[in-house]
Design a protein around this motif. Structure first.
Motif, mmCIF file in Angstrom:
data_model
loop_
_atom_site.group_PDB
_atom_site.id
_atom_site.type_symbol
_atom_site.label_atom_id
_atom_site.label_comp_id
_atom_site.label_asym_id
_atom_site.label_seq_id
_atom_site.Cartn_x
_atom_site.Cartn_y
_atom_site.Cartn_z
ATOM 1 N N THR B 362 -0.515 3.679 -0.919
ATOM 2 C CA THR B 362 -1.752 2.980 -1.281
ATOM 3 C C THR B 362 -2.329 3.538 -2.572
ATOM 4 O O THR B 362 -2.832 2.785 -3.409
ATOM 5 N N TYR B 365 -0.377 2.032 -5.274
ATOM 6 C CA TYR B 365 -0.710 0.613 -5.389
ATOM 7 C C TYR B 365 -2.018 0.425 -6.142
ATOM 8 O O TYR B 365 -2.127 -0.368 -7.071
ATOM 9 N N THR B 469 -7.108 -9.779 -3.401
ATOM 10 C CA THR B 469 -7.351 -8.960 -2.204
ATOM 11 C C THR B 469 -8.133 -9.695 -1.113
ATOM 12 O O THR B 469 -8.186 -9.214 0.017
ATOM 13 N N PHE B 542 -5.446 -4.287 4.392
ATOM 14 C CA PHE B 542 -4.973 -3.942 3.042
ATOM 15 C C PHE B 542 -3.988 -2.777 3.079
ATOM 16 O O PHE B 542 -2.981 -2.768 2.378
ATOM 17 N N GLN B 545 -0.662 -3.889 4.337
ATOM 18 C CA GLN B 545 -0.064 -4.798 3.363
ATOM 19 C C GLN B 545 0.419 -4.059 2.107
ATOM 20 O O GLN B 545 1.530 -4.294 1.631
ATOM 21 N N SER B 546 -0.401 -3.179 1.569
ATOM 22 C CA SER B 546 -0.001 -2.522 0.324
ATOM 23 C C SER B 546 1.210 -1.617 0.558
ATOM 24 O O SER B 546 2.118 -1.565 -0.266
ATOM 25 N N GLU B 549 4.189 -3.912 0.755
ATOM 26 C CA GLU B 549 4.599 -4.436 -0.550
ATOM 27 C C GLU B 549 5.248 -3.364 -1.430
ATOM 28 O O GLU B 549 6.207 -3.639 -2.141
ATOM 29 N N MET B 550 4.707 -2.167 -1.355
ATOM 30 C CA MET B 550 5.241 -1.079 -2.184
ATOM 31 C C MET B 550 6.658 -0.688 -1.766
ATOM 32 O O MET B 550 7.365 -0.009 -2.516
#
Lengths: 673, 673
Positions: B362, B365, B469, B542, B545-546, B549-550
């Motif tokens: 995070t 990100y 976001t 978040f 999700q982050s 995605e990372m």
């Protein structure tokens, strides 16, 4: 600006106190068990807290580890000298000891703990409970007069809650009629006993008893550690003794380590009220292991009360500070408001006030239950003992955890200033969080309760009679869900349904795993998250229920105005418990989305109702400033002046230029010019 | 028994390391951002940790408050002298400063914090960011060379997060072209700045600017506090200066207080890159307030990384100790097992390993996002700034709270020994929990995010475009619930649905209250529990999700064996998040009872899968023993020997007979004989 106390109460606190809808003195009487007990408490507090010989010039937080110890021993000696003198004058006896050793007055006079506490809390009671009459005659007089000082050495470096794993050995030698004590490994060293480091010359040592080549499990022995004249550790084939070093809290307790290298003690130093070793080494088993339950139960009730006490300190500090501190306007066009007017702050503080009440009521409830069970014991009825043990295990775990979390939440609710030692919140946390690991680690205790609950569930399944604390399982077998009923009794039923279903699921998952081929033990371990949670749920239902039952006749003992406020706190506790277990209530109690929103509304309404009474209510805990020891929490609310005065005590503030300047900074700052 | 380190790794740890299914060195490379960065990190660690001049003879936990300060200043001077020397040799520049001031290496060399950190972290950057070129020329050179030492004095005794409420005044006097600084009240005293007590001779002081009879809000001024030669506080119409006293942690930081009585500083000492005051007292406004966002964002990213660092220390300690410590058999017929084999222990430890990974991902990100937004800023595009601010507020609040709770949970997972300073867990907690209140109190930050979310919801309602976001709000308006999908993307969607519905409810409840006649501000306050919770829910979605995605392309950068384990931890985090929000998922995401039981099973399966890799995985955090500073967590796992060796350092253990015996105990124990 020369800072001094104005001698006036902060006007914000004055306003708060005017708003109070009930009589604070009545609350204090109710909380402290009646007028007489309250008066005695206050008298005792005056006696010790106002004694000019018992004042501290400089807070312990400025001292080194060694200074804290020396200060603690010095002050403990003064205090016990005073208690002795009072006894001789006929003023108070055991009560004074209890108060000084307990969490409230004790934490006021010795904030970092009392290095001689274990002498009274464990050494004396163990001799009393497990010594023969001869042994009591031999030891009790000198111990009671503190001509010897003892500790209780059970925990080892490698062994805590699982006491069967202790490694220290006591091997009987019939030739000399002695026991030989040894610490065969590093993990067998005694580690943790309070006062063991340098403050005791005797210890009850718990060791594996060997006689005639056989191990008979752990037994207690009285062992001399230091010479009575010189205080030197016993020499020769010897003890190795010292203190274990600094800790998060309880910094004055002088926890110690102890190792034995062939230390011999006479046979008569084994405490033989229960099991015995005869001259020739013959081992005679104890008639029953029930007897030791009593002390453990007593200690757990004391812990629950201590938790209520510490939490009451923290919440008194946070409530008063929240009424004085101004932070952030609600309406940007207006001035900053009292922090207590922010609803998020109310939500941090008020449920912790409620917890103090709930824990006190539960302590009373369980104390009554304990007395009932012990009176049955005397008649030879042992039926309720496992039940009492099971409920006390989860109560200890849940209440110490909640109190610990509560104190930290309150500390953080005081913002940055809560981080200062002058708030007394870090110290309070240090004391309270220790209880999560001592006297049984919390997760292990929850699993002990769970084991009982599994047995109860299997009994319920076959229709066996159930004891009162698990009686609700019977209904849950018939009817797994319910219509949501938001009354207090409805909430209790709902929490019981949650507990029952979690117990059922844990039971089923253990059984399923056994069907898959796991042993009972492995299946239990693999299901242990759910098992611990089932014990937690059982405890939550019990807490609301016992508080509810203890206050059923409230109106017959206190005024309506006080009863109203007390009921608001009990309701707040019940509603807040629901909010934390929304998922489980959805799963098992028929709670719906509308029900959740009603609970949320009710929670907010309760906070609003409680708001004007909050300061008055914590005033009713009747905690003197010298016990609170907090710049943020004093009765007069002169928070900022007190913070300043505490800072002025810093040894670093006595010189305008620190020693470190000439020594380190000056050479460094100029070396590259 | 003479205790010494055997120089061998504990066999239990050896076994654990053999079980590891991935390459630990690869993990270390991935975690530290590649081979080069890892090598640099290790080189720097060797340079500072193995330097014989920088070793500590005695732990700070044995020292007094004053001694901790003097030790800290002395060591800080040594460290900066060394960095200077390295710079002159051309070996490393800013990197060394960053590392020494940061949470990892810094916490290894100065466990109680660095009293000169604020000089680099706040004093220098503020001059750089808010000073004119002339001011930079005047101050930066001397500050960078540490010929002067500065601090940043913003927070006041009565004013924290709400900085508009600051009371210190700086009144311009056009006759002398000076500002006159005053502390009109006790609550206006500066309170808390690090190094302010005795370690700085300059400060950036934030004060309310008055000129021509008008207040223009808060501005920064450079103020001399102490004489450069003598270090004496500025005399005459003067400053009052000192340190604020002991705290829960950061005991070496020398936080100070500061009051002004008509202290005059030249006009040029106001930092005037943005706003200006001309000779005649004319005030010229700053062109934009956007510029100060940058520093705040940067600090928040640093805080998130710090939290990951501290938690990685705590979890390394707890994981290794759990593999060495043996406690309670699973099968009563067998010996005690490694604590890590108890599933309840796995549940305490492994999710905290997962959090380290999530927080790091995070931080990366949000750092990318920050750089993207600032590059847009340079092009004059300010659109995403409020979004970035909103997400950084809730991330700071949630991550500091989770890290803080995590460290405490891990400390308690180490049982009684976790309570010892020798575990380094109490110290770590002291550092990490401070972040919950500094740089914006957490609840206030959540409410700031909530304000943004309310605006976003109202935009979503009318169909306006939404920034990334909060884009999920659009779908949530169309479809309030969903079918439960247990995949990671399904979980992210479910958590977003939860967030959207909590945002919706908070929004509706504010609006309802307004309809009942409450002002917008009062309605917001009355709904603030739900508002804060909506920001929390937004943040939870978040975080999952982050991290997801990372790591989408993980397999393209690391081996399958490492990727497998990393994905297990991310899944564990996602599943554990679900378990904590079961109620909300039931309410809003279509989760059913079957789904809950599947999640529970999945959680338990993940713990089992992770179990053999746990020790190897924390080894991959690559934290040297000297940074861990923990008897429980050292690489070799010689826990008990190290605990003993730490205890032996106690000054109390240097004498077999304590001074307190002759002084206090002996007279006391004999006085009644």
């Amino acid at each position: 600006m020369p800072i001094k106390l104005k001698g006036e109460v902060n006007p914000d606190l004055n306003n708060e106190r005017k708003k109070c809808s009930f009589n604070v003195e009545e609350m204090a009487r109710w909380y402290h068990g009646g007028e007489k007990k309250l008066a005695e408490k206050r008298q005792r507090e005056t006696l010790f807290l106002d004694d000019p010989d018992l004042q501290d010039d400089i807070p312990t937080s400025y001292m080194s580890h060694k200074e804290i110890y020396e200060y603690g021993v010095g002050k403990a000696c003064k205090i016990f000298t005073k208690i002795r003198a009072l006894q001789e004058e006929g003023k108070g006896g055991v009560d004074n000891f209890m108060a000084i050793l307990g969490g409230m007055l004790g934490s006021g006079v010795l904030k970092e703990g009392n290095p001689m506490a274990v002498h009274f809390v464990m050494f004396l009671p163990t001799i009393l409970g497990q010594g023969t009459t001869e042994q009591q005659v031999e030891w009790l007089g000198r111990a009671w007069s503190m001509n010897i000082l003892g500790t209780y050495a059970q925990t080892e470096l490698g062994h805590g809650t699982f006491i069967r794993g202790l490694e220290t050995t006591a091997t009987y030698d019939p030739k000399t009629e002695e026991f030989i004590l040894n610490s065969p490994t590093i993990t067998s060293y005694k580690w943790w006993p309070g006062g063991l480091g340098h403050t005791s010359n005797y210890a009850i040592v718990v060791a594996q008893l060997y006689t005639k080549g056989q191990c008979h499990g752990i037994h207690p022995f009285i062992v001399q550690l230091r010479d009575e004249e010189t205080w030197a550790p016993i020499k020769g084939k010897s003890v190795e003794i010292g203190e274990i070093g600094p800790k998060l809290g309880m910094k004055g307790v002088n926890n110690g380590f102890l190792g034995f290298d062939n230390v011999r003690i006479p046979r008569k130093n084994m405490l033989m009220k229960n099991a015995k070793v005869l001259e020739d080494g013959t081992y005679i088993k104890a008639p029953s292991s029930v007897l030791t339950y009593g002390t453990m139960m007593f200690v757990r009730v004391v812990i629950i009360r201590d938790m209520a006490n510490y939490l009451s300190k923290a919440v008194t500090i946070a409530t008063r500070y929240s009424a004085v501190r101004r932070q952030s306007p609600i309406d940007p066009a207006k001035p900053e408001v009292q922090v207590i007017d922010h609803v998020t702050q109310q939500y941090k503080v008020f449920p912790n006030i409620a917890k103090v009440i709930i824990f006190q009521l539960t302590a009373d409830y369980i104390w009554n239950l304990y007395n009932q069970v012990t009176s049955e014991l005397d008649k030879g009825q042992l039926e309720r003992l496992p039940e009492l043990h099971a409920i006390s295990c989860c109560l200890k775990a849940v209440i110490t955890q909640d109190a610990s979390n509560g104190v930290e939440q309150l500390r953080m609710a005081c913002g940055g200033h809560g981080y200062m030692e002058a708030s007394n919140l870090p110290n309070t946390y240090g004391m309270v969080t220790a209880a999560c690991t001592y006297e049984g680690e919390n997760t292990i205790l929850l699993l002990q309760t769970a084991r009982y609950l599994m047995k109860s569930w299997s009994q319920a399944l076959v229709g066996d009679a159930l004891v009162p604390t698990v009686e609700y399982l019977r209904d849950a077998i018939k009817k797994r869900s319910n219509k949501w009923d938001p009354s207090i009794t409805g909430i209790i039923k709902a929490l019981q349904l949650v507990a029952a279903n979690k117990i059922r699921l844990a039971y089923e998952h253990v059984e399923n795993r056994k069907k898959l081929g796991y042993s009972h033990e492995d299946a239990t371990n693999l299901s242990s998250i759910e098992l611990a949670q089932s014990a937690d749920a059982h405890c939550r239902a019990f807490l609301v229920q016992s508080a509810y039952e203890m206050t059923r006749d409230l109106e017959s003992t206190v005024s309506t105005s006080l009863a109203t406020v007390l009921r608001q706190f009990i309701e707040l506790y019940a509603v807040e418990t629901c909010m934390k277990y929304i998922g489980d209530l959805f799963r098992f109690s028929g709670l719906t989305e509308d029900g959740v929103q009603e609970l949320q509304q009710r929670l907010e309404d309760l906070l609003t109702k409680i708001r004007p009474n909050a300061v008055g209510f914590v005033d009713g805990f009747d905690i003197p400033d010298k016990i609170l020891s907090s710049a943020l929490g004093a009765y007069d609310g002169n928070v900022y002046e007190r913070l300043f005065l505490e800072a002025k005590k810093s040894p670093l503030n006595q010189d305008p230029i620190p020693k470190a300047f000439e020594l380190h900074m000056k050479p460094f700052m100029r070396s590259n010019l």
